[in-house]
Design an enzyme around this catalytic site. Structure first.
Site, PDB file in Angstrom:
ATOM      1  N   GLN A 105      -4.695  -1.554   9.751  1.00  0.00           N
ATOM      2  CA  GLN A 105      -4.573  -2.856   9.087  1.00  0.00           C
ATOM      3  C   GLN A 105      -5.193  -3.957   9.944  1.00  0.00           C
ATOM      4  O   GLN A 105      -4.845  -4.122  11.113  1.00  0.00           O
ATOM      5  CB  GLN A 105      -3.086  -3.152   8.802  1.00  0.00           C
ATOM      6  N   ASP A 153     -10.984   2.884   4.024  1.00  0.00           N
ATOM      7  CA  ASP A 153     -11.306   1.457   3.839  1.00  0.00           C
ATOM      8  C   ASP A 153     -12.799   1.274   3.554  1.00  0.00           C
ATOM      9  O   ASP A 153     -13.220   0.208   3.109  1.00  0.00           O
ATOM     10  CB  ASP A 153     -10.971   0.676   5.118  1.00  0.00           C
ATOM     11  N   LYS A 204       0.836  -1.203   0.000  1.00  0.00           N
ATOM     12  CA  LYS A 204       0.000   0.000   0.000  1.00  0.00           C
ATOM     13  C   LYS A 204       0.876   1.260   0.000  1.00  0.00           C
ATOM     14  O   LYS A 204       0.607   2.216  -0.726  1.00  0.00           O
ATOM     15  CB  LYS A 204      -0.929  -0.012   1.228  1.00  0.00           C
TER      16      LYS A 204
END
Ligand code: NDP
Length: 284
Positions: free
Chosen positions: A97, A120, A53
């Site tokens: 995460q 997200d 990422k």
């Protein structure tokens, strides 16, 4: 029939090139998109996802910072950190995460992220907006899947989409997005009896189980569009999806491979969401 393989790696790269131009323009207006990633513990898979990422963000000119904390971090400490990031005007996107250590409630963490920085797309407000068909941050994997279908102008309206898997991050939202695009949607999961009865009727089959080669050519309809979300590491170290690619490719009309399929698209959509978060500042 031999399927056209939709290469997510190439498509993601194409998208990143466009994003790079967009980021350059934003910077000219004084907006510098910034993503903060929080990584708790030392799960090797999580570390590798986070690296991917950061690398992709750098490629399009999005700056990122990584906050690494030990697995012993308490829920309170993490929530305090998120409050700080929510208040930090230099941070446009916050990504924690997953998975988190068992003593930390993932839902509490997601609920604490400012919905305007929830790149997200997991916050209940954004999930609700997605259900209502309102403009919002879409969860990255489902967003990536829809983008892959649209990249090939694949008809969604009126088609029968069958989703295998009902997780909050993949199965449920991808079904919702397909419904928003006027597909007729069927969800299957581990309690579904006679899975093949459903899969063999799917015009669009989305497989998000997390077990290698569960779906073979025998389970799919001739000419179906097959999207393989699964990422499974075999004992040999090889990565494979949930679909038996070699047999399914001979029967489908379109298929996504693993690797180089949905995975790179997920990361590309995270960058899209970060740009969207930064662009929100233009109107303030
Ligand atoms: P979860 O484990 O949260 O969900 C798996 C789903 O599959 C559940 O709904 C489960 O049913 C269902 N399931 C399990 N076994 C069967 C079976 N034999 N038949 C039918 N349904 C079954 O996984 P995720 O949704 O998070 O991820 C799915 C896969 O996608 C994983 O391999 C993951 O690594 C991968 N992934 C890939 C991403 C990418 O970017 N490419 C991003 C996110 C995930 P039930 O609900 O009844 O338990």
């Amino acid at each position: 029939m031999t399927a056209e393989v939709i290469n997510g790696k190439d498509l993601a790269q194409e998208l990143r090139m466009n994003m790079k131009e967009e980021v350059t323009k934003l910077k000219q207006k004084g907006i510098h998109p910034h993503l903060t990633v929080v990584l708790i513990g030392d799960n090797p898979a999580s570390k590798s996802y986070v690296k991917g990422k950061e690398k992709a963000a750098a490629e399009v000119g999005i700056s990122s910072s990584l906050i690494e904390l030990p697995a012993s971090t308490s829920e309170e400490e993490l929530l305090n950190l998120i409050h700080k990031l929510n208040d930090d005007i230099t941070v446009n996107g916050i990504l924690v995460q997953l998975p988190l250590p068992k003593h930390i409630s993932e839902q509490k963490v997601i609920d604490t992220i400012n919905p305007d920085k929830d790149v997200d797309g997991f916050h209940p407000i954004n999930v609700g907006k997605m259900m209502l068909g309102e403009d919002t941050f879409l969860p990255c994997t489902p967003y990536g899947i829809i983008t892959m279908l649209k990249s090939r102008s694949i008809d969604i309206e009126g088609k029968h989409a069958v989703i295998i898997g009902r997780s909050n991050i993949v199965g449920k939202p991808v079904g919702q997005l397909l419904l928003n695009e006027n597909a007729t949607v069927t969800y299957c999961h581990s309690r579904t009896t006679n899975l093949k009865e459903y899969t063999s009727k799917a015009d669009i089959l989305i497989v998000a189980i997390g077990r290698p080669n569960v779906i073979t050519a025998d389970d799919i309809k001739e000419g179906a569009v097959v999207i393989d979300v699964g990422i499974n590491r075999l004992e040999t170290g090889k990565l494979t999806g949930d679909v038996d690619f070699d047999s399914a490719v001979e029967k489908a009309s379109y298929i996504t491979p693993v690797p180089k399929g949905v995975g790179p698209m997920t990361i590309a959509m995270l960058l899209e969401n970060t740009i969207k978060a930064a662009k929100g500042l233009e109107n303030r």
